[in-house]
Design an enzyme around this catalytic site. Structure first.
Site, mmCIF file in Angstrom:
data_model
loop_
_atom_site.group_PDB
_atom_site.id
_atom_site.type_symbol
_atom_site.label_atom_id
_atom_site.label_comp_id
_atom_site.label_asym_id
_atom_site.label_seq_id
_atom_site.Cartn_x
_atom_site.Cartn_y
_atom_site.Cartn_z
ATOM 1 C CG ASP A 44 -0.912 -1.497 3.768
ATOM 2 O OD1 ASP A 44 -0.622 -0.308 3.585
ATOM 3 O OD2 ASP A 44 -1.847 -2.076 3.178
ATOM 4 C CG ASP A 53 -5.513 2.991 2.943
ATOM 5 O OD1 ASP A 53 -5.463 3.364 4.120
ATOM 6 O OD2 ASP A 53 -5.644 3.770 1.987
ATOM 7 N N GLY A 98 0.799 4.107 2.281
ATOM 8 C CA GLY A 98 0.808 4.943 1.084
ATOM 9 C C GLY A 98 -0.312 5.961 1.128
ATOM 10 C CE LYS A 119 2.926 0.984 2.099
ATOM 11 N NZ LYS A 119 1.744 0.108 2.035
#
Length: 412
Positions: A196, A198, A285, A329
């Site tokens: 991921d 962020d 995202g 994802k």
């Protein structure tokens, strides 16, 4: 390569009497000095005879096959050979008469303990739980002394699921990170890392930095927090947050890009993995307008993210194309693994929010990094120290190996 079934049939027919039985031992893994001598040294302790031997090395990968005959029970021999394979971090297949022998369900495990600082009480608690499960600590090794102290315990005779659950309680009580993984070659053979972005690869949330420019920070942060806890549908929350950015000048993206800070240890993590021939990917995202620069800066192999719609130099408040959400994802993880020709069992996923859950559970190893409680409970293991490179220790990569990789290739 060795055809185990054909080899057994041929060799057994030519050299074995009707009273003798055959055992084929096939070791596979990274080539290194001493593998052959270690195996035969172990076999020398048992009443077996060598019928055939074959060895081949292909691109640094060793395949060693040994066919032996025996006339009585071999349970102790099987355990000894499996221990050799685990110590050498190699895969082993044991076959008798063409039939593969299943490994003992209570096999060997690696228990990795991370602490800053690492106190005696933590190790006492971990060791106590291992003993309570009827398991044995065969070896203890320090992997690193900074940025955290990382200790790895080689454990035998424990069920991985029950021990992991018990040690999770110890980790929470004593404020350390504890990971439990099956021993063997597959641990260091996890060749694709998907992360991921962020609050994982980078500090903070990009959409909140953009919202600050648009004067909508409080509203966006509130929606982000609820989505991270799993209280809101990610796609709906994303569209709602992006809508609050409508009318923002696109130049704000450049300003946000300049403010992005990598998480502590991120460069070391990516650099080391790349030097050790891992594939590295990001899935976010967030937005391609920001992730593309990370791909270029860090030399990332694969990436997937959402794309902000921009018209006449301003954000429209919409995104273009399919949304990269929780399911997206996991789909990206599978797509990257397929592109790299890497099985899912040899993948590692790292994330912190509810929209990472499917990806974490689909991977061979799912790591919750400074994550929300719901994510920590669902992932295979959790890291709660603010150093991203500590994940290398979960892969069995020591600080000495990190420094050796830096010495071989001093480029940043």
């Amino acid at each position: 390569m060795l055809d185990a079934g054909a080899w057994i049939a041929t060799a057994a027919g030519s050299v074995c009497t009707s009273m003798e039985r055959t055992l084929l031992i096939t070791l596979t893994g990274r080539d290194r000095p001493g593998v052959t001598s270690r195996l035969f040294g172990t076999l020398a302790d048992f009443p077996v005879e060598v019928s055939d031997v074959e060895q081949v090395v292909i691109r640094g990968r060793l395949v060693l096959g040994v066919l032996v005959t025996y006339s009585s029970g071999i349970e102790a021999l099987l355990d000894a050979v499996e221990k050799v394979a685990d110590d050498l971090e190699m895969d082993v297949e044991l076959s008798t008469g063409g039939s593969k022998i299943p490994k003992n369900k209570k096999g060997r495990l690696h228990v990795t303990v991370l602490g800053r600082p690492l106190m005696p009480a933590a190790l006492a608690g971990v060791a106590g739980k291992i003993a309570a499960h009827g398991a044995n600590i065969d070896r203890i090794e320090r992997l690193a002394s900074y940025p955290v102290t990382a200790i790895e315990l080689a454990v035998s005779g424990a069920d991985s699921k029950s021990l992991r659950a018990a040690l999770a309680v110890v980790a929470t009580e004593l404020q350390v990170d504890v990971a439990v993984q099956k021993a063997g070659l597959h641990r260091k053979a996890k060749r694709l890392i998907v992360m991921d972005v962020d609050s994982t690869l980078i500090q903070g949330e990009v959409i909140e930095l953009l919202a600050e420019h648009a004067g909508q920070l409080d509203k966006v942060a509130e929606i982000t927090e609820a989505a991270m806890r799993g209280e809101l549908d990610f796609e709906g929350s994303l569209r709602e947050r992006v809508a609050l950015l409508a009318g923002l000048d696109a130049s704000a993206i450049d300003e946000v890009r300049a403010r992005i800070e990598l998480s502590s240890g991120a460069r070391t993590l990516v650099r080391t993995l790349k030097r050790l021939d891992y594939k590295f990917a990001i899935v976010s995202g967030g937005f391609t307008q920001l992730t593309d620069s990370l791909v270029e800066d860090l030399g990332i192999d694969y990436s997937a993210a959402n794309t902000l719609e921009i018209k006449d130099g301003v954000l429209t408040g919409r995104v273009i194309g399919p949304i990269i959400d929780r399911a997206g994802k996991a789909t990206a993880l599978r797509r990257f693994a397929n592109a790299a020709n890497i099985p899912m069992s040899q993948t590692v996923a790292i994330g912190d929010g509810a929209n990472d859950l499917d990806m974490l559970q689909a991977a061979g190893l799912g790591v919750a990094y400074n994550a929300k409680p719901v994510v920590r409970q669902a992932a295979h293991t959790a890291v709660n120290v603010p150093y991203l490179d500590t994940i290398l220790f979960l892969l069995g990569i020591s600080r000495a190996e990190i420094e050796a990789a830096d010495a071989e290739d001093p480029t940043p």
